[in-house]
Design a protein around this motif. Structure first.
Motif, mmCIF file in Angstrom:
data_model
loop_
_atom_site.group_PDB
_atom_site.id
_atom_site.type_symbol
_atom_site.label_atom_id
_atom_site.label_comp_id
_atom_site.label_asym_id
_atom_site.label_seq_id
_atom_site.Cartn_x
_atom_site.Cartn_y
_atom_site.Cartn_z
ATOM 1 N N HIS A 2 5.493 7.495 6.851
ATOM 2 C CA HIS A 2 4.842 6.603 7.729
ATOM 3 C C HIS A 2 4.048 5.346 6.820
ATOM 4 O O HIS A 2 3.778 5.826 5.639
ATOM 5 N N TYR A 3 4.239 4.402 7.026
ATOM 6 C CA TYR A 3 3.459 3.193 6.532
ATOM 7 C C TYR A 3 1.729 3.545 6.653
ATOM 8 O O TYR A 3 1.467 3.936 7.956
ATOM 9 N N LEU A 45 0.903 -1.173 -0.016
ATOM 10 C CA LEU A 45 0.058 -0.055 0.024
ATOM 11 C C LEU A 45 0.910 1.502 0.103
ATOM 12 O O LEU A 45 0.594 2.340 -0.562
ATOM 13 N N TYR A 46 1.941 1.358 0.762
ATOM 14 C CA TYR A 46 2.832 2.336 0.836
ATOM 15 C C TYR A 46 3.536 2.663 -0.515
ATOM 16 O O TYR A 46 3.600 3.752 -1.096
ATOM 17 N N PRO A 74 9.885 4.285 6.811
ATOM 18 C CA PRO A 74 10.097 3.690 5.511
ATOM 19 C C PRO A 74 11.306 4.463 4.649
ATOM 20 O O PRO A 74 11.826 5.523 5.046
ATOM 21 N N ASP A 75 11.562 3.552 3.857
ATOM 22 C CA ASP A 75 12.812 4.121 2.843
ATOM 23 C C ASP A 75 12.201 4.952 1.773
ATOM 24 O O ASP A 75 11.740 4.150 0.717
ATOM 25 N N VAL A 113 9.685 8.126 -3.643
ATOM 26 C CA VAL A 113 8.399 9.217 -3.238
ATOM 27 C C VAL A 113 9.013 10.529 -3.938
ATOM 28 O O VAL A 113 10.279 11.022 -3.549
ATOM 29 N N THR A 114 8.015 11.247 -4.626
ATOM 30 C CA THR A 114 8.709 12.374 -5.551
ATOM 31 C C THR A 114 9.155 13.500 -4.221
ATOM 32 O O THR A 114 8.645 13.571 -3.169
#
Length: 232
Positions: free
Chosen positions: A181-182, A43-44, A117-118, A124-125
């Motif tokens: 966050h996840y 989902l992440y 999270p990495d 992630v932009t």
């Protein structure tokens, strides 16, 4: 005639040590938790991979504004300028934030110690980036505080329940959107926020109002006044 060879597959194997069944409750729980972590990570990654240029800046600013519950405290200050009921809602809401913040930061994060999270690996932009906190990831403290405030205020002041609930949901999602966050961290924070609000509401209900306290004080002093008057 030669003897049959024994392959590795045919070789006798030692019995499992400890006498515990191979598919015991502990192993089943570990498997379930592993599956949940896999779903959480998927989902992440899905959120990170979905381009949303229109939302990126708005959610980044919202996530930043929710640092240290600044939004909730601002709303509480506004409510405190209203009548008796809004002031009570503000007081209970701030109390719920205190419970949620302490529970998330002093207990939850120290007990679970889940790594953040990495964000770079998930790509992630940069347009979404906020400062990556150094604390543990589980649970989301931002979400816990926002949900605690919204729930507590909404119970005392029902017209505020829907807008504050929507705001708390947006704050929680913004923490996933910005990559800090996840989704599981946010879900746990929401549950913790509801529990914190319940605790704050219970404490407020157990605390008598000023008028009730005055009546109780008068009632306790009444026998002494009567006895003193009768002895004169």
């Amino acid at each position: 005639m030669t003897d049959p060879t024994i392959t590795d597959a045919d070789a006798p194997r030692p019995l499992p040590s400890g006498g515990k069944p191979a598919n015991g409750p502990g192993r089943l729980l570990a498997a379930v938790l592993g599956d949940l972590r896999a779903v959480d990570g998927a989902l992440y990654a899905a959120v990170a991979a979905t381009p949303t240029p229109t939302l990126d800046r708005t959610l980044r600013h919202l996530s930043h504004a929710a640092d240290h519950s600044k939004i909730s405290f601002g709303i509480a200050a506004t409510l405190a300028l209203g009548g008796k009921r809004p002031r009570r809602a503000a007081l209970v809401g701030v109390g719920a934030i205190a419970v949620a913040s302490a529970s998330a930061n002093l207990l939850g994060k120290r007990l679970v110690r889940r790594a953040r999270p990495d964000r770079e690996a998930a790509r992630v932009t940069v347009d979404r980036h906020v400062r990556m906190p150094t604390s543990a990831s589980f649970p989301s403290g931002h979400t816990a505080s926002a949900v605690a405030f919204a729930t507590a205020v909404g119970v005392v002041l029902p017209p505020a329940a829907v807008p504050l609930g929507a705001l708390a949901s947006a704050v929680g999602y913004s923490r996933i959107h910005t990559g800090v966050h996840y989704p599981g961290d946010v879900a746990a924070g929401a549950v913790l926020g509801i529990a914190s609000a319940a605790a704050a509401l219970a404490a407020a209900a157990a605390t008598p109002s000023a008028r009730t306290q005055a009546l109780l004080t008068a009632a306790r002093s009444w026998p002494r006044i009567s006895i003193g008057s009768a002895g004169r």
